[in-house]
Design an enzyme around this catalytic site. Sequence first.
Site, PDB file in Angstrom:
ATOM      1  N   LYS A 134     -36.403 110.685 -30.556  1.00  0.00           N
ATOM      2  CA  LYS A 134     -36.585 112.285 -30.825  1.00  0.00           C
ATOM      3  C   LYS A 134     -37.271 112.701 -29.472  1.00  0.00           C
ATOM      4  CE  LYS A 134     -34.927 113.383 -34.860  1.00  0.00           C
ATOM      5  NZ  LYS A 134     -33.713 114.637 -34.913  1.00  0.00           N
ATOM      6  N   LYS A 194     -23.040 115.246 -39.077  1.00  0.00           N
ATOM      7  CA  LYS A 194     -24.113 114.917 -40.260  1.00  0.00           C
ATOM      8  C   LYS A 194     -23.230 115.472 -41.588  1.00  0.00           C
ATOM      9  CE  LYS A 194     -28.499 115.225 -37.826  1.00  0.00           C
ATOM     10  NZ  LYS A 194     -28.257 115.405 -36.429  1.00  0.00           N
ATOM     11  N   ASP A 249     -24.267 118.807 -31.802  1.00  0.00           N
ATOM     12  CA  ASP A 249     -24.699 118.299 -32.844  1.00  0.00           C
ATOM     13  C   ASP A 249     -24.691 119.783 -33.850  1.00  0.00           C
ATOM     14  OD1 ASP A 249     -26.103 117.828 -35.255  1.00  0.00           O
ATOM     15  OD2 ASP A 249     -27.830 116.872 -34.367  1.00  0.00           O
TER      16      ASP A 249
END
Length: 320
Positions: free
Chosen positions: A133, A235, A213
């Site tokens: 991250k 996701k 994303d």
Amino acid sequence: MRSAQVYRWQIPMDAGVVLRDRRLKTRDGLYVCLRDGEREGWGEISPLPGFSQETWEEAQTALLTWVNDWLQGSEGLPEMPSVAFGASCALAELTGVLPEAADYRAAPLCTGDPDDLVLRLADMPGEKIAKVKVGLYEAVRDGMVVNLLLEAIPDLHLRLDANRAWTPLKAQQFAKYVNPDYRARIAFLEEPCKTRDDSRGFARETGIAIAWDESLREADFTFEAEEGVRAVVIKPTLTGSLDKVREQVAAAHALGLTAVISSSIESSLGLTQLARIAAWLTPGTLPGLDTLHLMQAQQIRPWPGSALPCLKREELERLL
């Protein structure tokens, strides 16, 4: 004969979990268990605070409404992404559509000390892929950490995730500290900048590949082959039904893009299902599922090899 159960749950998180500038103290969610004759199927509904459009309470209302409709013979799915995903997983288990085979490999996630990641990777068999991250600290520090990891482990490939944290200037500051010779080993950097155009510009100027994303969930997003774009990160909890997940994977693969199935910090039950979905839809691509260690317990279905205690269904709050 159809029957169903709905459970509500809350798992304490480790102290250091921060999402979009807010500390996540507990992970809250729901399970649905559908039965039809001898067959059974489970699904997890756990909207992610700061990322999901719907709240836990809204998801609960939608789930209970949908379950009652299903018990009456309805075949539709709810509209809320997290509820649609959980309901479709339960149905896919019930009907045998979701294969049992799973990919329990996970790209190790580094959220803090890079030395911890180096130690974990030393024991990792096969190709070494890890996720870091970035965007939580200074961009210069992020660049130095990434450079250090790539220098220390010559066969390492990194997936980076900035969650749109950077301005173009900050993104350039990051890149400046990553040796150009190492940049090809950055598998991709998810959404470096606040806008897609700025992220595209970053990829062109630095040679660092990017991935979409958050963009996948925006109304104006279309799947296209673009210079510098290498992957899409899907996701499912934020996407919707299993069919929608399959459509996105197929669209990415048709363009030669890598599709990565990724966690929204689901419980162990949800993570084991994501591992099965990854083995089914994206075989050969390491999924991004290394989030169980952020929690203090597992539930219903344990993740193989995890030492965390696993709660049984009798220990959860039953709503239906």
